[in-house]
Design a protein around this motif. Structure first.
Motif, PDB file in Angstrom:
ATOM      1  N   LEU A  89      -2.453  -6.811  -9.929  1.00  0.00           N
ATOM      2  CA  LEU A  89      -2.151  -5.396 -10.136  1.00  0.00           C
ATOM      3  C   LEU A  89      -3.218  -4.487  -9.517  1.00  0.00           C
ATOM      4  O   LEU A  89      -2.904  -3.381  -9.070  1.00  0.00           O
ATOM      5  N   ASP A  90      -4.463  -4.911  -9.506  1.00  0.00           N
ATOM      6  CA  ASP A  90      -5.506  -4.098  -8.874  1.00  0.00           C
ATOM      7  C   ASP A  90      -5.234  -3.931  -7.383  1.00  0.00           C
ATOM      8  O   ASP A  90      -5.418  -2.846  -6.813  1.00  0.00           O
ATOM      9  N   LEU A  91      -4.774  -5.004  -6.751  1.00  0.00           N
ATOM     10  CA  LEU A  91      -4.442  -4.931  -5.329  1.00  0.00           C
ATOM     11  C   LEU A  91      -3.224  -4.030  -5.111  1.00  0.00           C
ATOM     12  O   LEU A  91      -3.183  -3.250  -4.151  1.00  0.00           O
ATOM     13  N   LEU A  92      -2.251  -4.133  -5.997  1.00  0.00           N
ATOM     14  CA  LEU A  92      -1.065  -3.287  -5.871  1.00  0.00           C
ATOM     15  C   LEU A  92      -1.407  -1.815  -6.108  1.00  0.00           C
ATOM     16  O   LEU A  92      -0.847  -0.934  -5.457  1.00  0.00           O
ATOM     17  N   ARG A  93      -2.355  -1.544  -7.012  1.00  0.00           N
ATOM     18  CA  ARG A  93      -2.758  -0.159  -7.260  1.00  0.00           C
ATOM     19  C   ARG A  93      -3.422   0.427  -6.015  1.00  0.00           C
ATOM     20  O   ARG A  93      -3.234   1.602  -5.680  1.00  0.00           O
ATOM     21  N   THR A  94      -4.201  -0.403  -5.331  1.00  0.00           N
ATOM     22  CA  THR A  94      -4.829   0.053  -4.091  1.00  0.00           C
ATOM     23  C   THR A  94      -3.777   0.291  -3.016  1.00  0.00           C
ATOM     24  O   THR A  94      -3.843   1.275  -2.272  1.00  0.00           O
ATOM     25  N   LEU A 105       6.997  -3.697  -0.370  1.00  0.00           N
ATOM     26  CA  LEU A 105       6.135  -4.112  -1.469  1.00  0.00           C
ATOM     27  C   LEU A 105       5.638  -2.910  -2.279  1.00  0.00           C
ATOM     28  O   LEU A 105       5.496  -2.995  -3.503  1.00  0.00           O
ATOM     29  N   VAL A 106       5.380  -1.777  -1.622  1.00  0.00           N
ATOM     30  CA  VAL A 106       4.843  -0.638  -2.352  1.00  0.00           C
ATOM     31  C   VAL A 106       5.858  -0.096  -3.361  1.00  0.00           C
ATOM     32  O   VAL A 106       5.482   0.428  -4.419  1.00  0.00           O
ATOM     33  N   ASP A 107       7.152  -0.250  -3.064  1.00  0.00           N
ATOM     34  CA  ASP A 107       8.180   0.161  -4.040  1.00  0.00           C
ATOM     35  C   ASP A 107       8.101  -0.707  -5.299  1.00  0.00           C
ATOM     36  O   ASP A 107       8.178  -0.203  -6.425  1.00  0.00           O
ATOM     37  N   TYR A 108       7.932  -2.034  -5.087  1.00  0.00           N
ATOM     38  CA  TYR A 108       7.772  -2.916  -6.242  1.00  0.00           C
ATOM     39  C   TYR A 108       6.468  -2.607  -6.969  1.00  0.00           C
ATOM     40  O   TYR A 108       6.390  -2.669  -8.196  1.00  0.00           O
ATOM     41  N   ALA A 109       5.426  -2.282  -6.194  1.00  0.00           N
ATOM     42  CA  ALA A 109       4.116  -2.006  -6.792  1.00  0.00           C
ATOM     43  C   ALA A 109       4.202  -0.841  -7.767  1.00  0.00           C
ATOM     44  O   ALA A 109       3.639  -0.897  -8.872  1.00  0.00           O
ATOM     45  N   ARG A 110       4.914   0.210  -7.383  1.00  0.00           N
ATOM     46  CA  ARG A 110       5.026   1.380  -8.262  1.00  0.00           C
ATOM     47  C   ARG A 110       5.721   1.021  -9.574  1.00  0.00           C
ATOM     48  O   ARG A 110       5.311   1.464 -10.653  1.00  0.00           O
ATOM     49  N   HIS A 111       6.787   0.216  -9.479  1.00  0.00           N
ATOM     50  CA  HIS A 111       7.498  -0.191 -10.694  1.00  0.00           C
ATOM     51  C   HIS A 111       6.600  -1.042 -11.595  1.00  0.00           C
ATOM     52  O   HIS A 111       6.551  -0.840 -12.812  1.00  0.00           O
ATOM     53  N   MET A 112       5.880  -1.980 -10.996  1.00  0.00           N
ATOM     54  CA  MET A 112       5.027  -2.881 -11.778  1.00  0.00           C
ATOM     55  C   MET A 112       3.869  -2.119 -12.417  1.00  0.00           C
ATOM     56  O   MET A 112       3.510  -2.369 -13.573  1.00  0.00           O
ATOM     57  N   LEU A 113       3.293  -1.179 -11.682  1.00  0.00           N
ATOM     58  CA  LEU A 113       2.183  -0.397 -12.221  1.00  0.00           C
ATOM     59  C   LEU A 113       2.660   0.522 -13.351  1.00  0.00           C
ATOM     60  O   LEU A 113       1.957   0.716 -14.340  1.00  0.00           O
ATOM     61  N   ALA A 114       3.868   1.085 -13.185  1.00  0.00           N
ATOM     62  CA  ALA A 114       4.403   1.963 -14.231  1.00  0.00           C
ATOM     63  C   ALA A 114       4.611   1.188 -15.525  1.00  0.00           C
ATOM     64  O   ALA A 114       4.296   1.672 -16.621  1.00  0.00           O
ATOM     65  N   ILE A 115       5.139  -0.051 -15.423  1.00  0.00           N
ATOM     66  CA  ILE A 115       5.355  -0.879 -16.615  1.00  0.00           C
ATOM     67  C   ILE A 115       4.017  -1.265 -17.233  1.00  0.00           C
ATOM     68  O   ILE A 115       3.831  -1.209 -18.460  1.00  0.00           O
TER      69      ILE A 115
END
Length: 298
Positions: free
Chosen positions: A6-11, A67-77
C-alpha cells in the motif's frame, strides 16, 4: 499470489496527482530518489513497466494508468478501515475560525476533509475578520484558525496563495484621471494596507469613499458602485470586475491564507486534524522559514 504494498500504491497515486516524481516527493515529504526506488520496486513486483519516457518526463504507461485506478480503490478502503478503528479516539469538539472572504471557497474544502476523515468530530465554526480570529486563537477560544495574518508564535501552514486585485462593480465606470475612490475596511486590515502602500508607491492619488467594519459592508459598497477595493480574488462575484494597470492602477502582491494551530493545545484531536489536513490537502509549506513567510505577508 503476491501482495501489493500500500505504501508503494500511495506513492503511485501521488505521482499521478502531482504529474511528476518531484511533485510527489514534496507531497509525501520524501526525496525524489526515494520515490524512484519505490516505483522500481513496484514495477518489479507487478512485472510490468508502469512509466514511459516522454521528453524529459516520465508519464504513466497504460499499465500504470490501470494500476493507479486500483490503487485509489485499495487506498480508500484501507483509509476507511483505519478511520473506523480510530474513531473511538477522535471524538470531541474542534473550534475552527475562518475569515468571511474564504467562507465560500477555502473553508468548505477544509470542512469536507475534517468530516470525511474524522466523522465523529463536532465542529464549532466562527467566521470573522482575520485579526479578531487571531485574537481568539491567542485567547484559547479557537483550536485552528484560517487567517491572512502571520504570527511566528504559532505552528502554521499556507493553505492557499491568492492573487490580490482591484475589484469594482461590473457597472462601475473608472476615471483614470481622478483620485481612486476607495472602499476600505477599518483598521486593522491587511488589504487596506496593501491598497494604500501600492497607491502611494506608484504615486497614484486616492480618496476614501467608504469605510466598513466587515466584509458584508465592503461587498455592499462595491456592488453599489461607491468605489474600488483591493481584495483577494476570493471576494470576486459575478456582478463585479477586476481593474488593472490599463486603468492606471498599480499591481498588488498576493495574499497568503494560513492555517494556524494554537500553541498551548493539549488536545490530541487538534494535532490529529491539523496533521491530517496537511497530508490530505497536499500542503507543502509547513517548513517554510518564518522570515520568508513573514516577508510575503508584509
Amino acid at each position: 499470489m503476491r501482495n501489493l504494498d500500500l505504501d508503494l500504491l500511495r506513492t503511485l497515486a501521488a505521482i499521478d496527482q502531482a504529474q511528476t516524481f518531484s511533485g510527489a516527493a514534496e507531497r509525501l515529504h520524501k526525496t525524489q530518489s526515494a520515490i524512484t526506488q519505490q516505483m522500481q520496486r513496484l514495477e518489479s513486483l507487478v512485472g510490468l513497466p508502469l512509466f514511459e519516457k516522454q521528453g524529459r518526463n516520465k508519464l504513466l504507461s497504460p499499465h500504470g494508468r490501470k494500476l493507479v485506478d486500483y490503487a485509489r480503490h485499495m487506498l480508500a478502503i484501507n483509509d476507511e478501515a483505519m478511520r473506523a478503528m480510530q474513531d473511538g479516539q477522535l471524538e470531541g469538539e474542534l473550534r475552527l475560525g475562518s475569515p468571511h472572504d474564504v467562507a465560500d471557497t477555502i473553508l468548505p474544502t477544509v470542512l469536507t476533509h475534517i468530516t470525511r476523515w474524522s466523522p465523529r468530530v463536532r465542529l464549532e465554526i466562527r467566521v470573522d475578520r482575520s485579526p479578531f480570529l487571531m485574537n481568539a486563537l491567542r485567547a484559547g477560544e479557537l483550536d485552528l484558525c484560517i487567517s491572512t495574518r502571520f504570527d511566528p508564535a504559532y505552528e502554521g501552514v499556507i493553505l492557499r496563495t491568492s492573487p490580490t486585485a482591484w475589484i469594482a462593480s461590473a457597472a462601475y465606470v473608472h476615471d483614470a484621471g481622478a483620485p481612486v475612490p476607495l472602499v476600505l475596511a477599518d483598521e486593522p486590515s491587511l488589504f487596506r494596507r496593501l491598497a494604500l502602500n501600492a497607491l502611494e508607491q506608484a504615486r497614484v492619488p486616492w480618496q476614501t469613499n467608504y469605510v466598513a467594519p466587515n466584509l458584508v459592508g465592503i461587498r455592499a459598497a462595491v456592488r453599489a458602485g461607491l468605489g474600488v477595493t483591493a481584495r483577494s480574488i476570493e471576494f470576486l462575484g459575478p456582478d463585479m470586475r477586476v481593474l488593472g494597470e490599463k486603468d492606471g492602477l498599480p499591481p498588488l502582491p498576493d495574499a497568503n491564507y494560513f492555517l494556524w494551530m494554537r500553541g498551548d493545545s493539549i488536545n490530541p484531536l487538534t494535532r490529529y486534524v491539523f496533521d491530517m489536513l496537511i497530508a490530505k490537502m497536499g500542503l507543502t509549506d509547513r517548513g517554510t522559514p518564518a522570515a520568508s513567510m513573514q516577508a510575503r505577508q508584509f
